[in-house]
Structures are given as C-alpha cells and as structure tokens.
Design a protein around this motif. Structure first.
Motif, PDB file in Angstrom:
ATOM      1  N   THR A 117      22.824 -14.461-110.044  1.00  0.00           N
ATOM      2  CA  THR A 117      21.747 -14.327-110.919  1.00  0.00           C
ATOM      3  C   THR A 117      22.121 -12.678-110.244  1.00  0.00           C
ATOM      4  OG1 THR A 117      20.401 -14.241-109.491  1.00  0.00           O
ATOM      5  CG2 THR A 117      20.672 -16.544-110.941  1.00  0.00           C
ATOM      6  N   SER A 118      21.641 -12.215-110.467  1.00  0.00           N
ATOM      7  CA  SER A 118      21.078 -10.383-110.195  1.00  0.00           C
ATOM      8  C   SER A 118      19.788 -10.644-109.735  1.00  0.00           C
ATOM      9  CB  SER A 118      21.629  -9.367-111.615  1.00  0.00           C
ATOM     10  OG  SER A 118      21.232  -9.407-112.916  1.00  0.00           O
ATOM     11  N   SER A 119      18.729 -11.785-110.263  1.00  0.00           N
ATOM     12  CA  SER A 119      17.348 -11.498-109.859  1.00  0.00           C
ATOM     13  C   SER A 119      16.977 -10.955-108.735  1.00  0.00           C
ATOM     14  CB  SER A 119      16.867 -13.032-110.473  1.00  0.00           C
ATOM     15  OG  SER A 119      15.438 -12.627-110.344  1.00  0.00           O
TER      16      SER A 119
ATOM     17  N   THR B 163      23.925 -19.588-102.098  1.00  0.00           N
ATOM     18  CA  THR B 163      23.676 -18.320-103.053  1.00  0.00           C
ATOM     19  C   THR B 163      24.606 -16.736-103.002  1.00  0.00           C
ATOM     20  OG1 THR B 163      21.655 -16.528-103.399  1.00  0.00           O
ATOM     21  CG2 THR B 163      21.997 -17.462-100.977  1.00  0.00           C
ATOM     22  N   VAL B 164      24.746 -16.404-104.802  1.00  0.00           N
ATOM     23  CA  VAL B 164      25.478 -15.194-104.091  1.00  0.00           C
ATOM     24  C   VAL B 164      24.827 -13.457-104.363  1.00  0.00           C
ATOM     25  CG1 VAL B 164      27.847 -14.268-105.455  1.00  0.00           C
ATOM     26  CG2 VAL B 164      27.682 -16.782-105.226  1.00  0.00           C
ATOM     27  N   GLY B 165      23.835 -14.081-104.991  1.00  0.00           N
ATOM     28  CA  GLY B 165      22.786 -12.751-105.972  1.00  0.00           C
ATOM     29  C   GLY B 165      22.106 -11.543-104.885  1.00  0.00           C
ATOM     30  N   PRO B 166      21.020 -11.191-104.823  1.00  0.00           N
ATOM     31  CA  PRO B 166      20.102 -10.250-104.882  1.00  0.00           C
ATOM     32  C   PRO B 166      19.822 -11.594-103.125  1.00  0.00           C
ATOM     33  CG  PRO B 166      19.580 -10.083-106.464  1.00  0.00           C
ATOM     34  CD  PRO B 166      21.112 -10.894-106.675  1.00  0.00           C
ATOM     35  N   LYS B 167      19.844 -10.779-101.455  1.00  0.00           N
ATOM     36  CA  LYS B 167      19.303 -11.465-100.417  1.00  0.00           C
ATOM     37  C   LYS B 167      18.666 -10.448 -99.807  1.00  0.00           C
ATOM     38  CE  LYS B 167      23.153 -13.229 -99.970  1.00  0.00           C
ATOM     39  NZ  LYS B 167      23.883 -13.373-101.410  1.00  0.00           N
ATOM     40  N   SER B 168      18.361  -9.578 -99.996  1.00  0.00           N
ATOM     41  CA  SER B 168      17.347  -8.503 -99.510  1.00  0.00           C
ATOM     42  C   SER B 168      15.729  -8.739 -98.754  1.00  0.00           C
ATOM     43  CB  SER B 168      17.708  -7.415 -99.417  1.00  0.00           C
ATOM     44  OG  SER B 168      16.300  -7.457-101.098  1.00  0.00           O
TER      45      SER B 168
END
Length: 315
Positions: A196-198, A216-221
């Motif tokens: 996701t882009s969540s 997990t492919v989306g945001p990870k900061s």
C-alpha cells in the motif's frame, strides 16, 4: 542493435519465473561480492519532486552486465520509468525498458524469493492488502514459488479490490476473493502481502496466524509505515534485501530504536546460512522490501536473453 521493450511486452506469466530466477542469481552474486548495488540516488527537480536513479550490475559470470533504472516522484499522470542494460564486455546497450512494469516485476520477484526462503513450505493461503500494480506482482510471484490455493484481497476502494480479485483469479487460475476488512484478509492467511501507500498501519499483529510470513512493500519510515512496529517485534526472523538502502533512507527505518532492529538480517547472506532452516513451525517471519539496486538490470538482462519480446532498433 538495441531491443526496445514497453509494458505491453511484459505481460506473460513466464516472465515472472524468469525474474525470480534472475533475483536468485543476483543474491548469489551479492553473497560473493560480485553484485554492485549502492543505495538509490535522488536528484531533486525544484519543487516538482525527484528523478531517482538506481544503478548496478555484476562483473562476474559469463555475461557481466551493468545499467540503471530511473524513475520519478513527480506524482504526474504517466510517471514513466526507464531501465537501460549494457553488455560490460563490449560496452554496447543491450536493451531499453520503458514504462512501469519492469520495476514492479523486479520488486515482485524479490518478494517471491523472500517467500520461497522464509514462508512455510506448506503455505497455501495468501492475504493481500492493496490492489495496485505492486500488489498484483507480489501475488503473481507468490503463486510461482508456493502452491497457492486461495487468495484474499482487501483495499479501501471496493471497486479496485473487486477488479483485482476478478483479474488475478483469471490470470492465476485460483480463487481470489475480495473481502470487506483487512482483518478478514489476514487472519487465516499463511502469507500476508502488504503493498500500500499508507503512512499508518493497515494490519494488526494480533490478526496474524502462528507461522505466518509477511512481505511489506510500502512505506517503512519511522513516521510513516504500513506495518505496526509490533509485527517486527513479534517476528522471529526479519530480513531485508538491502541493508545499505534500509540505512540510507532520509528518515530512520520504522523499527529503529526497537529490539527488532538488531535482528534484521540481509536476505542474501541468510539464504546461504542455516538461519532460515531452523525456523519453528509457529515462528512469524517478516521481509522488508527496500529495493536491491542492480536487480532490475539483471532481470532486464535475463528477459532480453530468454524471451523474444520487444522490437530491435538501430542506434
């Protein structure tokens, strides 16, 4: 002659298998120090966004190649990308890929390799959170490395998740069911894919069944992440494809400051060790995709070598 390949040329499922094997090869070269894979390099273009470069390649093997991928963060209508592949021996350009498909195919293949080595051998049910191009490629790759019998998909947009379910069921030949909640997609799944882009968590750790694997492919900061931190804390095994990229993000990685951060291992090195072989049946495993540079070049090179796609042009 240079081969020009567009998204319409990269549709066949056989290319997913080619991409997965190319990524396996890249990880093998990475272990042996032959893969060049520095963190990506963004170039800010005023206030419009950035032009981002990932460059890499290998100097070993019978056919060493090098190249780059360039994509944008302009958030514009087309958002096209380019991947260029060079023959290192000759210095000639072998191919140019234009569009978005090769990058997503490569990312899906990395996720597939992670599932191959981290998910339980008897994993049969997949839960997908997200319904975009990345989610589609992740599910395709999962179906190439495990005998998937059923997939669930959830995204906030009902039309998108219904379309995803219809298209992927036809493409993969397995039941793909659009569900009303993220929990429904997760709680009975052996493999969970978050694409996701969540900027806030889309699942809860309590929903995961014992022995589940998560990509997990989306945001990870640290201030924007699609997974809750407690998923990392509860995972017995945590891997990433590029620890260099993980540490090079402008903002700290989402597990920074937790006990889980000390347990993040490099996927390439761990495959060669026995770290994954000793997982217990109920262990939770987690793969954090950061984008290993050079893999898109090797995937492109393998497609050029093994698939009769695209058109030849004279420079």
């Amino acid at each position: 002659m240079v081969r020009l390949i567009t998204d319409s040329d990269i549709q066949d499922m056989s290319l997913v298998t080619i991409a997965i094997e190319a990524v396996e090869m890249a990880l093998d070269y990475r272990r042996n120090g032959a893969l060049t894979s520095p963190p990506r390099h963004p170039v800010a273009i005023g206030s419009a966004g950035s032009l981002v470069f990932t460059a890499g390649g290998l100097d070993g093997g019978a056919a060493p190649v090098a190249g780059f991928r360039a994509y944008t963060t302009f958030n514009s209508e087309r958002d096209e990308q380019i991947v260029a592949v060079w023959d290192v021996h000759v210095g000639s350009i072998l191919g140019l890929f234009i569009g978005t498909k090769l990058g997503a195919l490569r990312t899906g293949a990395i996720g597939g390799v992670a599932i191959r080595h981290l998910a339980r051998a008897d994993a049969r049910i997949v839960g997908v959170i997200g319904s975009g191009l990345q989610a589609r490629n992740q599910l395709e790759a999962a179906a190439c490395v495990r005998d998937i019998e059923l997939a669930y998909v959830y995204s906030r947009n009902q039309t998108n998740r219904l379309s995803f379910a219809h298209d992927m069921q036809e493409r993969l030949g397995i039941p793909v069911v659009a569900v009303e909640t993220a929990r429904h997609a997760v709680e009975s799944s052996d493999i969970v894919i978050c694409a996701t882009s969540s900027s806030f968590p889309v699942i809860e750790a309590a929903w995961l069944k014992p022995g589940a694997h998560i990509n997990t492919v989306g945001p990870k900061s640290i201030d924007a992440h699609e997974l809750p931190v407690d998923v990392g804390i509860s995972a017995s095994l945590i891997a990433t494809d590029s620890s260099e990229q993980m540490l090079a993000y402008p903002k700290p990685f989402f597990l920074t400051g937790t006990s889980a951060m000390q347990r993040v291992v490099d996927l390439a090195g761990s495959i060669a060790s026995d770290a994954f072989a000793h997982r217990q049946r109920e262990d939770i495993t987690l793969f954090c995709s950061t984008g290993l540079a050079g893999t898109e070049v090797l995937v492109g090179a393998k497609i050029l070598e093994q698939a009769a796609v695209g058109i030849e042009i004279t420079p």
